[in-house]
Design an enzyme around this catalytic site. Structure first.
Site, PDB file in Angstrom:
ATOM      1  N   PHE A   1       0.831  -1.206   0.000  1.00 27.79           N
ATOM      2  CA  PHE A   1       0.000   0.000   0.000  1.00 27.79           C
ATOM      3  C   PHE A   1       0.868   1.260   0.000  1.00 27.79           C
ATOM      4  CE2 PHE A   1      -1.756   3.459   2.530  1.00 27.79           C
ATOM      5  CZ  PHE A   1      -2.946   3.724   1.877  1.00 27.79           C
TER       6      PHE A   1
ATOM      7  N   ARG B   1       2.806   1.576  -3.418  1.00 27.75           N
ATOM      8  CA  ARG B   1       1.903   1.837  -4.538  1.00 27.75           C
ATOM      9  C   ARG B   1       1.300   3.245  -4.471  1.00 27.75           C
ATOM     10  NH1 ARG B   1      -2.102  -1.716  -3.570  1.00 27.75           N
ATOM     11  NH2 ARG B   1      -3.382  -0.116  -2.640  1.00 27.75           N
ATOM     12  N   ASN B   2       0.864   3.670  -3.314  1.00 25.45           N
ATOM     13  CA  ASN B   2       0.144   4.936  -3.193  1.00 25.45           C
ATOM     14  C   ASN B   2       1.018   6.146  -2.903  1.00 25.45           C
ATOM     15  OD1 ASN B   2      -2.756   4.108  -3.458  1.00 25.45           O
ATOM     16  ND2 ASN B   2      -2.102   2.741  -1.811  1.00 25.45           N
ATOM     17  N   PHE B   3       2.186   5.926  -2.290  1.00 22.53           N
ATOM     18  CA  PHE B   3       3.000   7.066  -1.871  1.00 22.53           C
ATOM     19  C   PHE B   3       4.473   6.942  -2.247  1.00 22.53           C
ATOM     20  CE2 PHE B   3      -0.632   6.771   1.027  1.00 22.53           C
ATOM     21  CZ  PHE B   3      -1.192   8.019   0.818  1.00 22.53           C
TER      22      PHE B   3
END
Length: 160
Positions: free
Chosen positions: A81, A84-86
């Site tokens: 997570f 992927r997101n940050f």
């Protein structure tokens, strides 16, 4: 008080080391969560890490599920997570408690005041700045953004 450098850590990939792997560096320790109103701070933490890493800054994310159940995932899910997101590239520990009887030893040390009494972590994304000598030099509440001047100043001072 035992030295921070002797405290054992388990990273989210299952590897183990002690906090001594950061000896000689400034460290920003942050208890993190993936489903929190402050989760977007991961981006700012990564930016801070990118800006000061070559100068000797380490950011250490410590996932914790003790505040509103906002970090329910397994270590592998949390890492995926964050990347992927940050674009998180700084190290993450395995999920840990920052409060209570099973409080991680790192947070037991970081949350002691000058008289040795604990000062509880209040929420996700509380930030602790440790200088190159392994001393806690600043603590910031969740609402202080990673790019806040007061935090940047504390990091720069810890690096000097």
């Amino acid at each position: 008080m035992r030295t921070l450098y002797s405290i054992p850590l388990t990273f989210n990939d299952g590897s183990e080391a002690d906090f001594g792997r950061f000896e000689g560096k400034a460290v920003l320790v942050v208890n993190v969560a993936s489903k929190c109103g402050y989760t977007r701070q991961y981006a700012g933490l990564e930016e801070l890490y990118g800006k000061y890493r070559e100068d000797g800054l380490e950011v250490l994310g410590v996932p914790c599920n003790q505040f509103g159940g906002q970090e329910p995932g397994a270590d592998e899910e949390i890492a995926e997570f964050c990347e992927r997101n940050f674009g998180v590239s700084f190290p993450l520990t395995s999920k840990a408690n920052v409060l209570g009887k099973e409080q991680h030893p790192l947070f037991a040390e970081l949350t002691r005041d000058e008289s040795g009494q604990p000062v509880k972590v209040k929420w996700n994304f509380e930030k602790f700045v440790i200088n190159r000598d392994g001393e806690l030099v600043a603590r910031f509440p969740s609402a202080v953004e990673p790019d806040a001047q007061e935090l940047v100043d504390a990091v720069e001072k810890a690096l000097s």
